[in-house]
Design a protein around this motif. Structure first.
Motif, PDB file in Angstrom:
ATOM      1  N   UNK A  11       7.661   4.559   6.673  1.00 26.13           N
ATOM      2  CA  UNK A  11       7.743   5.645   7.648  1.00 26.13           C
ATOM      3  C   UNK A  11       6.466   5.806   8.459  1.00 26.13           C
ATOM      4  N   UNK A  12       5.344   5.306   7.943  1.00 24.73           N
ATOM      5  CA  UNK A  12       4.079   5.441   8.677  1.00 24.73           C
ATOM      6  C   UNK A  12       4.138   4.786  10.059  1.00 24.73           C
ATOM      7  N   UNK A  13       4.680   3.557  10.203  1.00 24.14           N
ATOM      8  CA  UNK A  13       4.772   2.980  11.555  1.00 24.14           C
ATOM      9  C   UNK A  13       5.677   3.776  12.490  1.00 24.14           C
ATOM     10  N   UNK A  14       6.695   4.444  11.946  1.00 25.06           N
ATOM     11  CA  UNK A  14       7.578   5.257  12.782  1.00 25.06           C
ATOM     12  C   UNK A  14       6.796   6.424  13.380  1.00 25.06           C
ATOM     13  N   UNK A  15       5.980   7.068  12.552  1.00 27.15           N
ATOM     14  CA  UNK A  15       5.133   8.150  13.058  1.00 27.15           C
ATOM     15  C   UNK A  15       4.111   7.614  14.056  1.00 27.15           C
ATOM     16  N   UNK A  16       3.522   6.459  13.731  1.00 22.63           N
ATOM     17  CA  UNK A  16       2.496   5.893  14.615  1.00 22.63           C
ATOM     18  C   UNK A  16       3.071   5.531  15.981  1.00 22.63           C
ATOM     19  N   UNK A  17       4.319   5.069  15.994  1.00 21.78           N
ATOM     20  CA  UNK A  17       4.934   4.678  17.268  1.00 21.78           C
ATOM     21  C   UNK A  17       5.205   5.874  18.169  1.00 21.78           C
ATOM     22  N   UNK A  18       5.300   7.061  17.593  1.00 13.53           N
ATOM     23  CA  UNK A  18       5.595   8.259  18.380  1.00 13.53           C
ATOM     24  C   UNK A  18       4.359   9.091  18.699  1.00 13.53           C
ATOM     25  N   UNK A  19       3.183   8.598  18.326  1.00 13.23           N
ATOM     26  CA  UNK A  19       1.957   9.313  18.672  1.00 13.23           C
ATOM     27  C   UNK A  19       1.646   9.129  20.153  1.00 13.23           C
ATOM     28  N   UNK A  20       1.232  10.173  20.839  1.00 13.11           N
ATOM     29  CA  UNK A  20       0.880  10.026  22.264  1.00 13.11           C
ATOM     30  C   UNK A  20      -0.406   9.224  22.428  1.00 13.11           C
ATOM     31  N   UNK A  21      -0.498   8.552  23.568  1.00 14.50           N
ATOM     32  CA  UNK A  21      -1.693   7.747  23.858  1.00 14.50           C
ATOM     33  C   UNK A  21      -2.788   8.665  24.404  1.00 14.50           C
ATOM     34  N   UNK A  22      -3.505   9.286  23.499  1.00 10.20           N
ATOM     35  CA  UNK A  22      -4.571  10.213  23.847  1.00 10.20           C
ATOM     36  C   UNK A  22      -5.877   9.748  23.222  1.00 10.20           C
ATOM     37  N   UNK A  23      -6.991  10.347  23.610  1.00  9.95           N
ATOM     38  CA  UNK A  23      -8.252  10.025  22.926  1.00  9.95           C
ATOM     39  C   UNK A  23      -8.173  10.329  21.434  1.00  9.95           C
ATOM     40  N   UNK A  24      -9.142   9.811  20.706  1.00 11.59           N
ATOM     41  CA  UNK A  24      -9.121   9.902  19.248  1.00 11.59           C
ATOM     42  C   UNK A  24      -9.020  11.333  18.728  1.00 11.59           C
ATOM     43  N   UNK A  25      -9.771  12.302  19.255  1.00  8.79           N
ATOM     44  CA  UNK A  25      -9.632  13.672  18.721  1.00  8.79           C
ATOM     45  C   UNK A  25      -8.217  14.217  18.845  1.00  8.79           C
ATOM     46  N   UNK A  26      -7.598  13.976  20.011  1.00  7.86           N
ATOM     47  CA  UNK A  26      -6.225  14.449  20.175  1.00  7.86           C
ATOM     48  C   UNK A  26      -5.257  13.681  19.282  1.00  7.86           C
ATOM     49  N   UNK A  27      -5.519  12.410  19.089  1.00 10.73           N
ATOM     50  CA  UNK A  27      -4.656  11.622  18.202  1.00 10.73           C
ATOM     51  C   UNK A  27      -4.745  12.136  16.768  1.00 10.73           C
ATOM     52  N   UNK A  28      -5.947  12.478  16.332  1.00 12.40           N
ATOM     53  CA  UNK A  28      -6.106  13.069  14.999  1.00 12.40           C
ATOM     54  C   UNK A  28      -5.375  14.402  14.899  1.00 12.40           C
ATOM     55  N   UNK A  29      -5.421  15.163  15.994  1.00 13.66           N
ATOM     56  CA  UNK A  29      -4.706  16.439  16.001  1.00 13.66           C
ATOM     57  C   UNK A  29      -3.206  16.232  15.820  1.00 13.66           C
ATOM     58  N   UNK A  30      -2.636  15.257  16.551  1.00 13.35           N
ATOM     59  CA  UNK A  30      -1.205  14.999  16.434  1.00 13.35           C
ATOM     60  C   UNK A  30      -0.846  14.455  15.053  1.00 13.35           C
ATOM     61  N   UNK A  31      -1.722  13.643  14.477  1.00 15.36           N
ATOM     62  CA  UNK A  31      -1.474  13.136  13.124  1.00 15.36           C
ATOM     63  C   UNK A  31      -1.419  14.287  12.128  1.00 15.36           C
TER      64      UNK A  31
END
Length: 401
Positions: free
Chosen positions: A338-358
């Protein structure tokens, strides 16, 4: 005394005589009785219903244990760390806390091992194999999976025993060093065993592609079984039903990542076919096992009562009859796929925002899993309480009569 057939009878006379004398099929069968009638009704109606009810309840017990590993254990680990950070004083961990840390570390090791495996490659290799080859591979890996599951349960019990010894031994003694060494060695052994078990879980995916069910009927139905063996077999079928759910989730994750075009309807049809086939095979298998071994439907009610008592943590007369399920390997597989499924739906944002979405996705998932855990746990406890009380009332009425 010799019996002679009259050759002077005409064919028409012979036929009319047979018609007037009754059903000629009685010559090759025996006249039934009430016991035979009950046996037929047991095989067709009573055993299938109670068998499926027991397997479904057992499957939900496994699911509840699986959700506990994903929700309760992480919460307890975080709470333990929070206490240590707040007090800034190291305190001897209890048996339960050590066990939680042990399970957490084992799952982390299992996920780390799975990170080295290319899931998509394995999936496409399996899909490209010939049917007969998949049939052979599945049978080999199914045996390997059963052996690993059995041994993995023993290793986990040994790990919990070491955690109990480490928690109770006096500090700054030779015995404490011994228990620390034993706990660490058991941890390593459990991680190694889990890795082997995970391999079997991954490659058991052909269970969705190749039906091994009729060979299962052949291997079970025509053998003699005792009541205790059937009890263990019912629990194994419950665990197998849960494993099939994890396999289907595996395929769902791969379809989300790689499938093109409308695929969800076909996936639902195939998943439903797998479930219905498994239900039908389990019903046929246990119905005829009960028929050939004179096991009454009441025995399946007793199995369900024992499972309900285990759900309520009531002391059983024989602990060997408990449902033994170790959710570590399925948890590692589910998290990994399931981890790749979540990773595929993460927005292409800078690292801080990506951590926020995670963190946001993780929090939402945890809340959903916790809600599901609470719901299933409460329903299981309510059903178990009702069923145990119902069985006790029946026993009381029988003794009163």
């Amino acid at each position: 005394m010799l019996y002679m057939f009259s050759v002077k009878k005409s064919p028409l006379t012979y036929f009319l005589e047979k018609v007037s004398n009754g059903n000629s099929l009685w010559n090759t069968t025996t006249l039934g009785n009430e016991k035979g009638r009950e046996r037929v009704y047991d095989t067709i109606f009573r055993v299938p219903w109670r068998c499926e009810l027991l397997i479904d309840v057992g499957c939900f017990v496994c699911f509840n244990s699986f959700l506990s590993l994903l929700t309760i254990v992480p919460a307890r680990v975080v709470m333990t760390f929070w206490k240590l950070l707040r007090t800034r004083k190291f305190k001897r961990l209890s048996t339960i806390e050590l066990s939680d840390f042990g399970c957490f570390i084992i799952v982390a090791c299992g996920i780390t091992v799975l990170q080295q495996i290319d899931i998509s490659l394995i999936y496409h290799i399996i899909r490209g194999q010939a049917t007969i080859k998949l049939y052979v591979i599945y049978n080999v890996l199914e045996i390997f999976d059963k052996l690993c599951q059995s041994f993995n349960g023993d290793v986990l019990q040994m790990l919990f025993h070491s955690a109990e010894g480490l928690a109770r031994c006096p500090p700054e003694t030779q015995s404490m060093r011994f228990w620390i060494w034993r706990f660490i060695s058991d941890q390593v052994l459990a991680a190694i065993t889990l890795s082997a078990c995970i391999v079997a879980h991954y490659n058991a995916l052909p269970a969705l592609l190749v039906s091994n069910n009729f060979s299962e009927i052949k291997s079970y139905v025509f053998k003699g079984f005792k009541k205790d063996n059937v009890h263990s077999m019912m629990y194994f079928d419950s665990i197998e039903r849960f494993h099939i759910s994890t396999f289907i989730l595996f395929v769902l994750a791969q379809n989300i990542l790689e499938a093109e075009g409308p695929w969800f309807q076909g996936f639902l049809i195939n998943a439903l076919s797998v479930y219905l086939c498994e239900v039908a095979i389990d019903i046929i298998k246990h119905s005829f096992i009960a028929k050939f071994n004179d096991i009454t439907p009441t025995a399946y009610s007793e199995f369900l009562e024992a499972l309900c008592k285990q759900t309520l943590h009531m002391q059983s007369e024989d602990a060997k009859k408990n449902l033994k399920f170790v959710p570590l390997a399925p948890a590692c597989v589910i998290i990994r796929v399931m981890a790749p499924v979540y990773a595929a739906n993460l927005p292409y944002n800078p690292l801080p925002w990506k951590l926020f979405w995670i963190m946001l996705f993780s929090a939402i998932t945890y809340i959903l899993l916790t809600s599901l855990k609470i719901l299933i746990g409460l329903v299981l406890n309510k059903h178990a309480t009702w069923y145990v009380n119902r069985c006790e009332r029946r026993k009381h009425h029988l003794h009163a009569d």
